[in-house]
Design a protein around this motif. Structure first.
Motif, short mmCIF file in Angstrom:
data_model
loop_
_atom_site.label_atom_id
_atom_site.label_comp_id
_atom_site.label_asym_id
_atom_site.label_seq_id
_atom_site.Cartn_x
_atom_site.Cartn_y
_atom_site.Cartn_z
N HIS A 121 10.93 4.08 4.97
CA HIS A 121 12.23 4.44 4.39
C HIS A 121 13.35 3.65 5.04
CE1 HIS A 121 10.76 7.91 1.98
NE2 HIS A 121 9.84 7.96 2.93
N GLU A 122 13.26 3.43 6.35
CA GLU A 122 14.28 2.64 7.04
C GLU A 122 14.25 1.19 6.57
OE1 GLU A 122 14.55 3.27 11.43
OE2 GLU A 122 12.87 4.63 11.05
N ARG A 123 13.05 0.63 6.40
CA ARG A 123 12.95 -0.75 5.93
C ARG A 123 13.53 -0.90 4.53
NH1 ARG A 123 7.67 -2.03 5.20
NH2 ARG A 123 6.81 -0.06 5.94
N ALA A 139 13.75 -4.15 -4.14
CA ALA A 139 12.95 -4.10 -2.92
C ALA A 139 11.93 -2.99 -3.02
CB ALA A 139 13.86 -3.86 -1.70
N HIS A 140 10.82 -3.15 -2.29
CA HIS A 140 9.83 -2.08 -2.18
C HIS A 140 9.16 -2.17 -0.82
CE1 HIS A 140 7.09 1.06 -3.40
NE2 HIS A 140 7.66 1.10 -4.60
N THR A 141 8.81 -0.98 -0.29
CA THR A 141 8.08 -0.93 0.98
C THR A 141 6.84 -0.08 0.78
OG1 THR A 141 9.61 0.79 1.77
CG2 THR A 141 10.07 -1.48 2.45
N ASN A 142 6.61 0.95 1.59
CA ASN A 142 5.31 1.63 1.55
C ASN A 142 5.39 3.13 1.28
OD1 ASN A 142 4.94 -0.68 3.94
ND2 ASN A 142 3.39 -0.66 2.35
N HIS A 143 6.28 3.52 0.37
CA HIS A 143 6.30 4.91 -0.10
C HIS A 143 6.66 4.92 -1.59
CE1 HIS A 143 10.49 4.08 1.17
NE2 HIS A 143 10.83 4.87 0.16
N ILE A 199 0.85 -1.20 0.00
CA ILE A 199 0.00 0.00 0.00
C ILE A 199 0.89 1.25 0.00
CG2 ILE A 199 -1.43 1.40 1.55
CD1 ILE A 199 -3.13 -0.90 2.11
N LEU A 200 0.45 2.27 -0.75
CA LEU A 200 1.08 3.59 -0.76
C LEU A 200 0.01 4.61 -0.40
CD1 LEU A 200 3.06 3.29 -4.13
CD2 LEU A 200 3.82 2.63 -1.85
N ALA A 201 0.40 5.88 -0.33
CA ALA A 201 -0.58 6.92 0.00
C ALA A 201 -0.28 8.19 -0.78
CB ALA A 201 -0.57 7.22 1.50
N ASN A 202 -1.36 8.85 -1.21
CA ASN A 202 -1.26 10.09 -1.95
C ASN A 202 -2.46 10.96 -1.60
OD1 ASN A 202 -1.69 11.94 -4.43
ND2 ASN A 202 0.32 11.04 -4.86
N ASP A 203 -2.26 12.27 -1.58
CA ASP A 203 -3.37 13.17 -1.27
C ASP A 203 -4.51 13.05 -2.28
OD1 ASP A 203 -2.07 14.18 0.95
OD2 ASP A 203 -1.17 15.86 -0.14
N GLY A 204 -4.22 12.53 -3.47
CA GLY A 204 -5.25 12.37 -4.49
C GLY A 204 -6.01 11.06 -4.42
N ASP A 205 -5.69 10.22 -3.45
CA ASP A 205 -6.42 8.96 -3.31
C ASP A 205 -7.87 9.23 -2.96
OD1 ASP A 205 -4.09 7.60 -3.82
OD2 ASP A 205 -3.67 7.12 -1.72
N ARG A 206 -8.77 8.35 -3.41
CA ARG A 206 -10.20 8.59 -3.22
C ARG A 206 -10.94 7.26 -3.27
NH1 ARG A 206 -12.29 7.70 -8.12
NH2 ARG A 206 -10.85 7.83 -9.89
N ALA A 207 -12.21 7.33 -3.01
CA ALA A 207 -13.09 6.16 -3.16
C ALA A 207 -13.47 6.00 -4.62
CB ALA A 207 -14.34 6.34 -2.30
#
Length: 368
Positions: free
Chosen positions: A281-283, A257-261, A184-192
């Motif tokens: 970021h640490e992971r 590798a990928h994490t959550n950003h 999962i990632l997050a962005n201010d433009g995320d919506r339903a």
């Protein structure tokens, strides 16, 4: 249902194992709904309680779920019909089940993030894909996942893996050797309102026979919740970040590798952290240090071993803090490793640091 001690020690979970024989989407849905009815109702109640705790009104939960189910209907009618059959057989309303199927989109609509998942994927010396992942999520929901083996049938090549109760797919491997993992990632433009990202995973497992076909399926979905989908296949590996600006494929050379950003420069507008306590970021830095210089991936179990961390390191292997409030107890609920060449996936409850060789359940997707 999983053992209740999973609510304190997720590695002690004993997940239900579901086998779905060949059939129509309605037949598969009915069987899934009937066999998992109590687990599905518990998942609906669990997610409703989580969303209540995050301040998402019942009205907003229902509307977000309904919008995503309608988007699924437009994008993948067969999968939508299967979801409706699950709901009917489990004796829950479609929009109640939609709260689970579209749980990522419900959270996105409220601007709420929940940290989860560290992923590794790479190319073997022969060019096929292998991968490993930790699924980090709410400890309170630890009993609500299950293993499934879906035989080829209407609308599906057949696939194996695990899912949350009520979902048709999540992390898995299909009969063509195409496997998917998720961050999962997050962005201010995320919506339903978008196609549920978990339905996108299910669609890849149902239909993709190659890396290119999997890419096309991911790109064709009108999603609304930012995510990263990692695809492993016999002909390669790709990592696709999904955001409001579109999709960007990240290059994979050797092991990635990928994490959550968000990592892609093109998707940084509006990008934000999942939470104030994120250590994404640490992971990622820790995993990149571990894979630095690897020109090729070894076996999937070797990648899974790289996801093991001690309490002194960034929490890739995330153990729960039982002193925290109910909905702040995060943990690695499931560990996964997958090999495209053998069409196999290994699944272990809890952290990979806690899993012995005997704790891994290996499933192989069956070819027609």
């Amino acid at each position: 249902m999983a053992h209740t001690s999973a609510l304190t020690q997720p590695e002690l979970a004993r997940p239900v194992s579901l086998r779905l024989p060949p059939g129509t989407v309605e037949e598969r849905g009915r069987r899934r709904g009937e066999e998992l009815a109590s687990l599905i109702r518990a998942a609906v109640d669990g997610y409703t309680a989580l969303f209540d705790a995050r301040g998402i009104s019942r009205e907003d939960q229902a509307s977000a779920a309904a919008e995503s189910l309608e988007a699924l209907h437009r994008w993948d009618p067969l999968q939508h019909a299967e979801v409706l059959a699950v709901a009917q057989a489990a004796q829950v309303g479609p929009h109640e089940l939609g709260v689970v199927v579209a749980r990522t989109e419900v959270l996105a609509a409220a601007g709420v993030g929940e940290p989860e998942c560290s992923t590794l994927a790479g190319l073997t010396p022969t060019g096929s894909g292998v991968g490993a992942q930790t699924w980090d999520w709410q400890l309170e929901l630890a009993p609500l996942w299950h293993i499934h083996e879906v035989d080829p049938g209407e609308g599906t090549l057949g696939h194996v893996g695990f899912a949350e109760a009520g979902m048709l797919g999540k992390i898995g491997m299909n009969a063509s050797g195409v496997g998917v993992m998720l961050n999962i990632l997050a962005n201010d433009g995320d919506r339903a309102g978008g196609v549920p990202v978990h339905a996108v995973l299910a669609a890849v497992l149902n239909r993709a026979t190659s890396l290119d076909e999997a890419r096309d399926i991911v790109r064709s979905a009108s999603t609304s919740a930012s995510s990263t989908i990692t695809i492993v296949a016999p002909d390669g590996v790709c990592i696709v970040e999904i955001g409001p600006q579109g999709t960007v494929e990240l290059p994979v050379s050797g092991v990635a590798a990928h994490t959550n950003h968000f990592v892609a420069d093109e998707l940084q507008t509006g990008a934000r952290e999942l939470s104030s306590e994120t250590r994404s970021h640490e992971r990622l830095a820790l995993l990149q240090q571990r894979i630095d210089g690897m020109s090729a991936a070894g076996a999937a179990d070797e990648l899974a071993a790289l996801l093991c961390t001690s309490p002194a390191e960034a929490p890739v292997s995330l153990l729960p803090d039982l002193q925290k409030p109910r909905w702040e107890r995060l943990a690695t609920l499931v560990s996964v490793r997958m090999d495209a060449a053998s069409r196999s996936i290994g699944i272990a409850a809890g952290s990979p640091a806690k899993a012995s060789a005997d704790d891994w359940v290996t499933l192989t997707a069956w070819r027609r």
